[in-house]
Design an enzyme around this catalytic site. Structure first.
Site, short mmCIF file in Angstrom:
data_model
loop_
_atom_site.label_atom_id
_atom_site.label_comp_id
_atom_site.label_asym_id
_atom_site.label_seq_id
_atom_site.Cartn_x
_atom_site.Cartn_y
_atom_site.Cartn_z
N ASP A 142 0.81 -1.21 0.00
CA ASP A 142 0.00 0.00 0.00
C ASP A 142 0.85 1.26 0.00
OD1 ASP A 142 -2.72 0.03 -0.38
OD2 ASP A 142 -3.16 0.71 1.65
N ASP A 454 -12.74 -6.26 8.77
CA ASP A 454 -12.98 -7.68 8.98
C ASP A 454 -14.30 -7.91 9.71
OD1 ASP A 454 -12.00 -6.42 11.23
OD2 ASP A 454 -10.57 -7.98 11.77
#
Length: 744
Positions: A142, A454
């Site tokens: 990233d 998540d």
């Protein structure tokens, strides 16, 4: 005959079930009796206009008790039916019939996530015991760091020796760093021990050379993690044209480097955004029906985990509705004392109980998820038109085609990856604007709403009708690194609970949104985590109010002669003994009990409170959500203290001042209050009230040592101790002033 045998089975932990249900019944009755006492006391104060000055403290303490009881009630469904699963990988069909798997590994900043650790995770994924032509590993960088890009090329070179070695000798630890710290012997039978020793020494030498090459890269290359860069996608196995004597490239899994486009003017949606780019890019290359998601520090400790997961995903009774298989997160760096409760022991028994409902919560890493569940294609009819699909999945026709291609690979190894059409499509899919005006992050892929992608993604999948299962094999399938300093622990938990607060304070609240879409028991389990940050309200009240009134000799609890004294005593002992029983049942000791109690209180008074404040400010538009990766660089002094079981209080004053102030307040109130009890002989009236600060003072003795006795670098700084003393004195003074005014 073998194919007719089940791939897995499960059984209920009957002893745990009986204990949990019996305790829930008895403890629940005691709580009702406690509430009766509080309500009658409040009624007496209001109706009889008796001691009206005590109305507010009684109300505050009652609210605190309601909060604690509310979270306790929400936790009960996760203990109602704990189950344990067993899998039989030897019963799986032949390799040619196994589905393919993509592995997603995410990293963001090489200065906080050391390259060697990240590459060990990647290498361990390449070494999974699974057909190489059905395995692809994707690394999301990233930060778009040149260090990470060069490091993965070196990892690929080493892997071409390491993976064949692992498969030849059936090595049980696919992570080379961990493997060479063990004394694993060679296999019996097929290979002589001398041959194994020779090859092991050779591969170890290559590993040392690989580590040296990474050190050289880090030393010579900028580790800058960019927030503004173009997309970059490269299949590493094609990028390196060098050939070596043991080049088994044709028998190696694919390794793909992905750096999505990031622009400061565009939202990037943190880890969820990175995972969704991997989801799209992988669909254009390997397009596997199942995906393993790993944190960059969570290496594959058991190469058979993929086959174990397939025993559940391929079960005809489960397959149609099974969304993901969750493995526990285990940690290799946990010390014997585990002073920061890094092993997350309390989580995994919960997951067993959730497995008895509709399945565990998605836990960020170590899970095998079905691509179909993330795409959400169940919601579309077969005759849906292309315009609707583009509104959902974006403008890429090729990606939309991949969804209905029965997960056939789109990238044969003989194809030239530099194909212009393919590269153009990949650049589009990894662009920062691709999600705009689509359902990505809302109904497709990993969900964007909260920084806990998540939890929120798993919540949505369960709301959509998918189930999950929890698998905890005897050998840990994955091992990672847990925070070994108080600062990193509190920062990590603050980030988690900001995300949970985002969900709790929104229309997606599990007790509202969830109740309409899933059984109430499952909604309560999600709600337990979403609402747990409000613990801080209860703990702040119980850490201040009883203590201040203890100093004045004013009772807020029933005296010893009252039958309700037994109720309060029972509720406390019942909750603590249940905690101890759960600890013993998982093979731990009383030291684990004290560590978990201490860390829970510390997190509640700091992480939970700041996370709630940040979520509220974000709700009113006063701040924006942020995501800071946990610092995984190990400080030698901190590591030494951690292994010795010595707390490291090198945390910002923002964390330490509340903890130290409340400790001083509790210690001082007990000493003064105890002296007053000796003077007035009001033992019966003040016993519970004196016990509360005594319990807190003894439990948090490490804080006292950090403030008074320790002179090392990990102790509490003098400025924090002084400021805490001033604040606690001010609390006393303000209270005394108001009390004096009321009396006059």
């Amino acid at each position: 005959m073998e194919n007719s045998l089940p791939l897995n089975d499960w059984h209920v932990r009957k002893t745990h079930l009986i204990i949990n249900r019996l305790h829930a019944f008895v403890h629940g009755i005691a709580l009702l009796a406690l509430f009766y006492y509080r309500l009658t006391s409040l009624t007496e104060i209001i109706i009889e206009n008796k001691d009206t000055a005590l109305l507010l403290p009684h109300v505050l303490i009652f609210i605190s008790e309601l909060i604690l009881s509310f979270i306790w009630l929400l936790s009960q469904p996760s203990k109602w039916k704990p189950i344990v699963r067993t899998v039989y990988p030897e019963r799986l069909p032949g390799d040619e019939k196994l589905p393919s798997i993509d592995v997603f590994v995410c990293t963001a900043d090489p200065t906080k996530e050391p390259c060697l650790e990240v590459m060990n995770t990647v290498i361990s994924a390449l070494a999974l015991d699974y057909p190489s032509d059905k395995l692809a590993v994707y690394l999301s960088d990233d930060g778009g760091s040149l260090v990470t890009f060069q490091a993965i090329k070196q990892a690929w070179k080493f892997s071409k020796f390491w993976v064949p070695f692992c498969r030849k000798y059936k090595v049980k630890i696919g992570c080379p760093e961990a493997y060479f710290l063990t004394d694993e012997s060679g296999p019996d039978g097929k290979f002589s021990s001398s041959q194994f020793v020779i090859e092991k020494k050779a591969i170890q030498k290559r590993y040392e050379e690989f580590k040296d090459s990474l050190e050289e890269i880090v030393a010579k290359t900028s580790s800058f993690a960019s927030r503004d860069h173009r997309p970059a996608i490269e299949v590493i196995s094609d990028a390196n044209g060098e050939r070596t004597d043991t080049d088994n490239e044709e028998h190696m899994p694919l390794l793909v480097y992905v750096a999505r486009e990031k622009r400061s003017s565009q939202p990037h949606h943190f880890k969820a955004g990175a995972l969704n780019v991997l989801l799209r890019v992988s669909a254009m290359i390997s397009n596997s029906p199942y995906i393993l998601v790993l944190d960059c520090d969570m290496y594959c400790n058991d190469p058979s985990s993929a086959r174990q997961a397939m025993c559940l995903h391929l079960d005809p009774k489960l397959s149609r509705k099974l969304g993901f298989v969750q493995f526990p997160q285990k940690f290799y760096n946990i010390s014997e004392t585990d002073i920061y409760d890094g092993q997350l022991r309390y989580i995994w028994p919960r997951w067993e109980g959730l497995d008895g409902l509709r399945g565990p919560i998605l836990s960020g890493t170590c899970f095998y998820i079905k691509r179909e569940a993330l795409h959400g294609t169940k919601k579309f009819q077969e005759d849906v038109d292309l315009v609707q699909l583009k509104k959902c999945f974006g403008t890429s026709n090729e990606f939309i085609k991949s969804i209905y291609r029965n997960y056939k690979p789109n990238y044969p190894k003989e194809r030239n990856f530099s194909d212009d059409a393919l590269q153009k499509e990949l650049q589009l899919l990894a662009s920062c604007r691709y999600d705009n005006d689509t359902k990505w992050g809302k109904e497709v892929g990993f969900r964007y709403f909260a920084v806990v992608e998540d939890y929120f993604t798993g919540f949505n999948l369960h709301c959509e009708g998918w189930i999950s299962v929890y698998l905890q094999p005897s050998r840990s399938a994955f091992l990672g690194a847990s925070p070994i300093s108080l600062n990193e622990l509190l920062v990590q938990n603050t980030r988690w609970y900001v995300g949970l607060n985002q969900v709790a304070m929104s229309r997606f609240s599990p007790l509202v949104y969830g109740l309409m879409r899933m059984p109430i028991s499952q909604s309560m389990c999600y709600a337990e985590f979403a609402y747990s940050p409000i613990y801080f309200l209860a703990l702040y009240v119980l850490a201040i109010i009883p203590q201040l009134f203890l100093v004045q000799g004013i009772s807020l609890y029933p005296e010893v002669s009252s039958p309700f004294f037994v109720v309060f005593s029972f509720v406390f002992l019942s909750s603590q003994l249940k905690h101890v029983q759960e600890i013993f049942s998982t093979g731990h000791s009383m030291r684990t009990w004290s560590n978990e109690q201490r860390i829970w209180m510390m997190k509640s008074l700091t992480s939970y409170s700041y996370a709630t404040l940040e979520a509220v400010m974000e709700k009113f538009g006063l701040t924006k959500a942020s995501f800071l990766p946990t610092n995984k660089v190990v400080d030698d002094e901190q590591a030494k203290r951690y292994q010795m079981g010595i707390y490291d209080f090198q945390a910002p004053a923002l964390f330490m001042v509340p903890l130290c102030s409340l400790y001083i307040l509790n210690a001082a109130s007990f000493i003064i209050g105890f002296g007053r009890i000796l003077q007035t002989q009001k033992w019966g009236e003040m016993l519970i009230q004196a016990f509360i600060p005594l319990f807190a003072t003894i439990l948090h003795l490490p804080l006292l040592e950090g403030m008074v006795l320790r002179k090392d670098k990990g102790g509490v700084s003098a400025s924090v101790s002084l400021l805490s003393a001033i604040i606690s004195s001010a609390v006393f003074s303000q209270f005394f002033f108001k009390l004096l005014v009321r009396i006059i």
